[in-house]
Design an enzyme around this catalytic site. Structure first.
Site, mmCIF file in Angstrom:
data_model
loop_
_atom_site.group_PDB
_atom_site.id
_atom_site.type_symbol
_atom_site.label_atom_id
_atom_site.label_comp_id
_atom_site.label_asym_id
_atom_site.label_seq_id
_atom_site.Cartn_x
_atom_site.Cartn_y
_atom_site.Cartn_z
ATOM 1 N N CYS A 43 16.542 -8.707 -7.827
ATOM 2 C CA CYS A 43 16.477 -7.515 -6.967
ATOM 3 C C CYS A 43 16.777 -7.887 -5.524
ATOM 4 C CB CYS A 43 15.129 -6.815 -7.086
ATOM 5 S SG CYS A 43 13.824 -7.446 -5.997
ATOM 6 N N GLU A 60 13.220 -5.611 -21.477
ATOM 7 C CA GLU A 60 11.820 -5.551 -21.886
ATOM 8 C C GLU A 60 11.432 -6.486 -23.035
ATOM 9 O OE1 GLU A 60 10.344 -1.077 -21.264
ATOM 10 O OE2 GLU A 60 12.310 -1.199 -22.232
ATOM 11 N N GLU A 64 9.797 5.003 -11.952
ATOM 12 C CA GLU A 64 10.491 5.970 -12.798
ATOM 13 C C GLU A 64 10.027 7.385 -12.506
ATOM 14 O OE1 GLU A 64 11.066 7.040 -17.543
ATOM 15 O OE2 GLU A 64 10.496 5.013 -16.950
ATOM 16 N N CYS A 69 10.873 -10.981 -10.026
ATOM 17 C CA CYS A 69 12.001 -10.756 -10.936
ATOM 18 C C CYS A 69 12.424 -11.982 -11.729
ATOM 19 C CB CYS A 69 13.213 -10.251 -10.157
ATOM 20 S SG CYS A 69 13.029 -8.645 -9.380
ATOM 21 N N ARG A 116 5.232 4.580 -28.223
ATOM 22 C CA ARG A 116 5.804 3.251 -28.428
ATOM 23 C C ARG A 116 4.725 2.246 -28.815
ATOM 24 N NH1 ARG A 116 10.710 0.662 -27.481
ATOM 25 N NH2 ARG A 116 11.578 2.588 -26.656
ATOM 26 N N GLY A 155 -10.622 -23.564 13.912
ATOM 27 C CA GLY A 155 -11.666 -22.796 14.580
ATOM 28 C C GLY A 155 -11.775 -21.386 14.043
ATOM 29 N N GLY A 156 -10.651 -20.781 13.746
ATOM 30 C CA GLY A 156 -10.680 -19.439 13.181
ATOM 31 C C GLY A 156 -11.361 -19.419 11.837
#
Length: 1405
Positions: free
Chosen positions: A116, A1336, A877, A153, A955, A430-431
């Site tokens: 992508c 898929e 979608e 991806c 499905r 220190g943070g």
């Protein structure tokens, strides 16, 4: 200080000087780059430094070291004000597709490391920074620099393979005994297949001069050079000269039988490709060619020493140059926040909406940035970064005896896993100390080491305090408001002092701890003299185990001490059942496991030996360089060079993606009069809306409009992606049924104002009872009306006669899509109620229709467009409509263009996930494990609306046979309606849930009948002619071939023997191996969606323009479409261009989903091109020696139409959902995967050692894209089954709203060996050129890791004498793995309270 402080910011970007007077301190570097300089290659993804997409290189000159320092940083967190005196380099500054690619960019493009492309610029810049620091890095360096980068991806392998070519580890597949590096000719027959070339005996193109110079290096007979994206050229003037073009389509297949030309024969083994890109043609990296550091930044030391003050409308930024100035500022502004890397404050401001009016940056104060060594140890200034600390301590370890630097060793080991490189480069110690997070990685170590803190006030008063007494409550400490932390001192260890640190997280790289710990012990005369144990993640602060510390003093370091310590630690570290963070029993067990590891290691230090069976669990984690292979069938030698079908050509947008030139939705330049939208989202799971008050919001300077349900007619406010279930609203009017629903929109002149104003809209609620979990829905009978039911055979009689009945249940969690580009849109109103909407959606038609409905206009007035998406995976979608419809209403009502892009936390809170599943099963089986009958009940959590859930449950129920045959079955599927965000499509669309039920059942059969799991699966495999759940005959069944190849390539029998030996020899680590078959049904379950269109134009210059109804989101649809064009029309790739997807070009397009995009839109392109070819045939015949351009021009002059609409309908689908008669699916994709894992039984951590995958993708249109899809799907599936866990409160609040809390797999999670093979000789007559769908199907391959983990856990349980059935929920996170192992430590825990007797911190949906 204010009088002499400068208010002018000066820095460089890509070699250009930038001067900004009085910059706003709220601006980040990323905002300035994107919005002010329009350098949009750097991306905004998370805003919290957790993904790396915003990575840039920051360079500075260090006068002390007299060297230039290059740092990779997160631009989304770096304040613009902190850029003073620095040089910033972005992806645009290192290379361009129009001029010259940098070697990093070239490699990522050619190695197929960008899909992508949204994450790509950040990955490029991380690697670029590494090369600037180390021109010859190792792969270990690469993995370290990539710790802070994520990709959703690719699966990472292709990225690493490309970057490997820039390292000292380049060459071969990376395996220790790779055949490419041991003197043989290659990793398999056919040697190496180079991109875009044919493969003869040695895997090289047999055509003379047939190599191009473009991205994929394909050439031609005459010119031999390429141009354009794939560097192709063919014949005179770059056009093809093939007589009669290419073979015609017969049922969607090539006329070449099985992909083999009819005029020649090739041995199968000679057509195996093993390399997806040509490493020998890459541009060498030459560090001398890099851009120079701006000399002015070296010649102006006053820029560094000058104090700065920048004031904005809400925040003032100070950068003092001296300690005295810093102390005066702190005295004047005691509530001011000191900020170094902004890694904590930036997240608090963005996600927690904290406000800090005064910020002080101490990065130029010498005392706070110095490092001092003495005989006692080292003192770090509070502003020293973690990267500098790591470097200092590593140097000390190389110079000092090991016993002296045990604390340093523990700290550097911990820093390996502390955030990512970008964060470590700017975060100061220190943070970390002053923030006082209870899960700080460093604080427990510093406390156990008895480190000392030095505090200072404005009067110069100093005091030194031990860090062990520093914290008083959650994120509170003893420092006074006018004090600053000056430094921290870390001591050496003596020879009789031993020290270790531990951390357990959900993901090893760049993850916060679940529990961490530091241990110190001094042993003299064989007795404990001092013992310190500090834990993080067990209380509101890091906490010491005081009773244990006191009780162990004076005791010998032996097993009796161990037993007492275990009991005392449980007393010291109680944790209530409702404690924040959940996982109560697991966290308490970790406290014991960590101590036990420290006990074992200390025994080893003292005695010089460790029990052989325990050694492996003490080894420091070391990850070897990953190894991989890819095998595929190459094209025949005589395939014309311009015909790209079957070749591993690179993604057509790869060059634009690696250079940051690829334009995504939010990269579109601002439009005239554009406004930005801020969303008002519901904060209750179920409630009545009492009132909505936007008055304060509209008083925010720059806010212009507020829209809500009152601004749209009630009938048009109803919406929903399914025309039969309009059960959603554009704006919630009276009730909210989930958190994250849109109540209103605020418009403003800029994004920050819109978001800030939206937070000021006051919504009053009246809470109503909420249903959150699947169990809640079952208990309350909260279901959709439709129940999916399949039954065949006499199930009851079959159960009665079964030799054995195996029962069980399985739970599978949801999964966040985590596409890197969040959902957004730009709605542009036009005349006559027209509107143009740019939308990051894979379902443009759905958005078009729902926008038209909301506006009350015909669909022909709405045009939706998408150039490309930064990932989708199903999440874009339908759910995008919840953004586009209210934005369109706002644009229509305001008459102005409106831009809206969700923040990461908003996206994850509102867009829905993969459907969580709960299922029960019962199977009748023979003594050999063969299934005779099955009964299953599957529940999916749909969320608050139908959305696409009916398709998902369809499905799931039709996939619950996976690759098996059930002679008799009764299967029920129900959708649960809950008060959670509406769940939606996600890669697999219910298939993984259904297949998981099948595999859990097979696993239980094998376990309970004490049979080999692989054998049980084999005896139940589906065979040719069997009927699936919908009674559709199974044809072209290749699962047995896939399994046979996996068994052979993985060496399964050998692996099983090695696992058995390993488990026998190792007490606390266990291995497991599992082989899982895979079947995926191809087609939309709703027959009407199985159609696709394309529009193809040929212009008189011979160029071809293609538009398809499908959306490019990284899956390679456009690339495969132009490959089809090259074959049918016989033109080179540089003559083909694919335009953006738009509803006014291809109407009524089905969503780009169901793995059908190439089957539909590629076939539609094929159909259109065949029509065009036929129209050109007379002109080709009349001038056989002409060029394509000649024939096109002749056709035009003869008034032949050169524009065609192609169309494809998937044939043979006639399933009746009422009678269950007819075929529901077009064909089936089969595969198999085998994985080997290693589990740490004390922590639940695991590592995937090896995975082999074989997938049947037919005759691959593009092996590189298909293998990339397989690897990406596998890693996404790995996240689903082993890592990514959604965490919701019992009230419906989603805790997992960003990469800080929700972990997807990273670079360090890929298998150490990953081998992918495309099954050869398996043509598919029902798709384009004999190909098969690939997006898929491979995802479920990752279930092999889950079941391998179960096998390892079973080995641990067997060793501990536990024989009861193992039920493990998905995902198999460390807590679930550890608690399933069960041992003497888990048995020490007190019994957990009964569910229902307390309110848990989190629940599983």
């Amino acid at each position: 200080m204010d009088d002499k402080a400068s208010n002018e910011l000066i820095f460089y970007v890509n070699g250009n000087k930038v001067q900004v007077s009085s910059p706003d301190p709220e601006w980040t570097l990323l905002f300035f780059l994107r919005d002010k300089l329009r350098l949009t290659g750097t991306k905004l993804v998370c805003g919290e430094g957790g993904c790396g997409a915003c990575t840039v290189m920051v360079s500075k000159y260090s006068p002390d070291r007299k060297k230039i320092v290059h740092l990779s940083v997160n631009a989304c967190l770096m304040p613009l004000c902190a850029a003073h005196g620095l040089a910033v380099t972005t992806v645009e500054g290192i290379g361009s597709s129009k001029t010259r690619l940098h070697p990093v960019q070239e490699r990522l493009a050619k190695s197929h490391g960008s899909q992508c492309g949204f994450c790509t610029p950040g990955i490029v810049m991380s690697m670029y920074t590494l090369l600037r620091n180390r021109p010859q890095p190792s792969m270990q360096d690469v993995e370290t620099y990539m710790q802070g980068n994520l990709c959703r991806c690719t699966g990472y392998r292709a990225i690493l393979d490309g970057l490997r070519t820039l390292t000292t580890d380049s060459g071969g597949c990376g395996a220790q005994n790779c055949c490419r590096t041991n003197g043989s000719s290659g990793c398999g027959p056919g040697d190496r297949q180079t991109n875009g070339t044919g493969s003869g005996e040695n895997g090289t193109n047999s055509r003379e001069n047939g190599a191009g110079s473009g991205l994929n290096g394909t050439g031609s007979k005459e010119n031999g050079t390429g141009s354009g994206v794939n560097g192709t050229n063919s014949g005179q003037n770059g056009t093809g000269s093939r007589e009669n073009g290419t073979g015609s389509r017969q049922n969607g297949t090539s006329s070449r039988q099985n992909g083999t030309p009819t005029n020649g024969a090739y041995r199968e083994e000679d057509r195996v490709g093993t390399s997806l890109f040509d490493t020998e043609r890459l541009t060498p990296y030459d560090p001398s060619q890099e851009a120079i550091f701006p000399p002015e930044l070296m010649l102006r030391p006053d820029w560094v020493s000058r104090p700065l003050k920048f004031s904005g409308p809400r925040v003032t930024w100070h950068r003092p140059a001296t300690l005295s100035e810093l102390l005066r500022l702190k005295a004047a502004y005691p509530d001011a926040k000191l900020v170094n890397g902004n890694t904590e404050i930036g997240v608090e401001v963005k996600l927690k909406r904290c406000e800090y009016p005064v910020l002080i940056n101490p990065g130029q104060v010498t005392e706070l940035t110095s490092v001092t060594w003495d005989e006692d140890g080292v003192t770090f200034g509070a502003a020293v970064t973690l990267s500098d600390i790591e470097a200092e301590l590593q140097a000390a370890q190389s110079q000092q005896p090991a016993w002296k630097t045990r604390v340093f060793s523990a700290i550097t080991e911990m820093l390996r896993w502390f955030a990512g490189t970008q964060i470590r480069n700017v975060s100061a110690i220190g943070g970390n100390i002053m923030t006082g997070s209870p899960i700080s990685d460093l604080v427990p170590l510093l406390m156990s080491a008895d480190s000392q803190l030095t505090l200072m006030t404005s009067s110069g008063e100093q005091r030194t305090v031990p860090i062990r007494g520093f914290y008083t409550a959650y994120r509170q400490n003893i420092a006074r408001p006018d004090e600053i932390l000056l430094s921290v001192t870390v001591p050496y260890t003596a020879e009789d002092e031993f020290f270790m640190g531990f951390k357990q997280a959900h993901r090893r790289d760049d993850d916060i701890a679940i529990v961490n710990a530091g241990f110190f012990v001094r042993i003299r005369d064989q007795k404990v003299r001092t013992f310190r144990a500090t834990y993080g993640g067990m209380a509101a602060t890091a906490v010491s185990a005081t009773k244990t510390e006191q009780a162990l003093v004076g005791r010998p370091w032996d097993d009796s001490l161990l037993q007492e310590a275990v009991s005392l630690l449980l007393e010291d570290l109680p944790l209530g059942p409702s404690a924040p963070g959940g996982m109560i029993e697991y966290r308490r067990t970790l406290t014991l496991s960590f101590f036990f590891k420290f006990y074992l290691q200390t025994c080893g230090w003292i005695t010089g030996r460790v029990d052989e069976s325990c050694k492996s669990v003490l080894e420091k984690f070391h990850r070897p360089t990953p190894a991989s292979t890819q095998l595929y069938q190459v094209v025949p030698n005589d395939q014309p060079v311009e015909d790209l079908v079957g070749r591993p050509v690179a993604h057509m947008s790869a060059l634009k993606q690696v250079t940051g030139e690829a334009q995504y939705l939010d990269d579109i330049p601002p439009l005239a009069g554009e406004l930005h939208a801020g969303f008002v989202l519901s904060s209750r799971a179920h409630a009545r809306i009492v009132s909505v008050d936007a008055r304060e919001a509209l008083q925010e300077p720059g806010a212009t409009h507020f829209f809500s349900a009152k601004d749209i007619a009630p009938e048009r406010n109803k919406t929903g992606p399914s025309p039969h279930h309009q059960d959603e609203e554009v704006f919630r009017a009276e009730t909210v049924t989930s958190m994250g629903q849109v109540i209103g929109l605020v418009l403003a002149y800029d994004r920050a104002t819109a978001q800030r104003a939206a937070k000021k809209v006051k919504v009053m609620y009246e809470d109503l009872p909420a249903i959150i979990t699947t169990e809640d829905a079952i208990r309350e009978n909260s279901f959709t009306p439709t129940v999916h039911y399949f039954e065949h055979g006499d199930v009851d009689i079959a159960f009665y006669s079964a030799a054995h009945v195996v029962e069980g249940s399985v739970r599978m969690g949801g999964q966040e899509h985590f596409y890197l580009e969040t959902v957004g849109c730009i709605a542009v109103p036009k005349e006559d109620n027209e509107m143009e909407v740019h939308v990051s959606s894979q379902g443009l038609n759905i958005n078009q229709m729902l926008i038209a409905r909301a506006l009350g206009v015909p669909a022909n007035r709405i045009v939706c467009k998408a150039k490309r998406l930064g990932g989708g995976f199903g999440g874009k979608e339908s759910r995008t409509c919840s953004v586009t419809t209210p934005v369109a209403v706002a644009a229509n009502r305001s008459g102005r263009p409106v831009r809206a892009v969700l923040e990461r936390d908003e996206d994850m809170a509102s867009m829905g996930t993969r459907h969580p599943m709960l299922a029960t099963y019962r199977a009748g089986v023979t003594a050999e494990g063969k299934v005779t009958c099955v009964e299953m009940e599957i529940f999916l959590n749909a969320g608050f609306s139908h959305d696409l859930s009916l398709g998902v449950i369809s499905r799931a129920t039709t996939s619950c046979d996976n690759a098996y045959h059930y002679p008799a079955y009764r299967i029920t599927g129900k959708l649960c309606l809950t008060n959670t965000p509406s769940n939606t499509a996600f890669r697999g669309f219910g298939g993984p849930q259904g297949s998981m039920v099948a595999e859990a059942m097979m696993d239980d059969i094998a376990s309970q009948l004490r049979l080999d799991a692989t054998q049980v699966r084999m005896v139940n495999l589906v065979q040719e002619g069997h009927l699936n759940v919908t009674r559709q005959p199974m044809v072209q069944v290749t699962v047995d071939r896939c399994i046979a190849e996996v068994v052979q390539k993985a060496g399964l029998r050998r692996l099983q023997q090695e696992v058995e030996t390993f488990n026998r020899l190792n007490r606390w680590k266990k291995r497991g191996v599992a082989l899982i078959p895979n079947k995926f049904n191809i087609a939309f379950g709703l027959a009407l969606l199985n159609q696709g269109g394309a529009l193809v134009h040929i212009y008189t210059d011979g160029s071809v323009l293609v538009t398809v109804g499908g959306v490019e989101m990284g899956q390679g649809l456009f690339t495969k479409c132009y490959q089809v064009v090259t074959r049918v029309l016989g033109v080179s790739a540089d003559r083909v261009y694919i335009s953006e997807t738009a509803t006014d070009k291809v109407p009524n397009a089905s969503p780009t989903a169901a793995s059908m995009s190439t089957d539909l839109y590629g076939a539609a392109v094929l159909n259109a091109c065949e029509q065009l070819r036929e129209r050109l045939a007379p002109f080709r015949k009349a001038a056989p020696d002409g060029t394509f351009s000649d024939w096109v021009l002749a056709a035009y002059q003869s008034r032949v139409c050169l524009s065609v609409c192609g169309f494809e309908v998937t044939k043979g689908l006639a399933f009746d959902p009422l009678t269950h008669i007819g075929d529901m699916y077009s064909y089936f994709v089969f595969g198999a995967a085998c994985s080997l894992v290693e589990v740490d039984c004390l922590t639940g951590d695991h590592q995937v050692l090896k995975t082999d995958i074989v997938m049947d993708v037919g005759e691959s249109l593009n092996p590189a894209i298909d293998i990339g899809q397989i690897e990406g799907a596998f890693m996404q599936g790995y996240g689903l089954f082993c890592m990514e866990r959604l965490k919701y409160s019992p009230n419906g609040f989603n805790f997992t709203r960003g990469p800080g809390a929700y972990k997807i797999p990273g670079f360090g999670d890929i298998p150490l060996e990953l081998h992918v093979s495309l099954l050869r000789g398996s043509p598919n007559p029902r798709a384009v050129y004999s190909s098969k769908a690939v997006g898929e199907p491979p995802l479920f391959s990752a279930a092999s890791v889950f079941f391998a983990i179960k096998e390892a856990v079973r080995a641990a349980r067997a060793q501990n004498g536990i024989s009861e059935p193992l039920r493990m929920e998905s995902p198999a996170t460390p807590d679930r793995i550890r608690m399933a192992c069960r041992d003497m430590f888990t048995d020490k825990l007190p019994q957990a309270p009964e569910p229902g007797s307390f309110k848990p911190w989190m629940v599983d949906l």
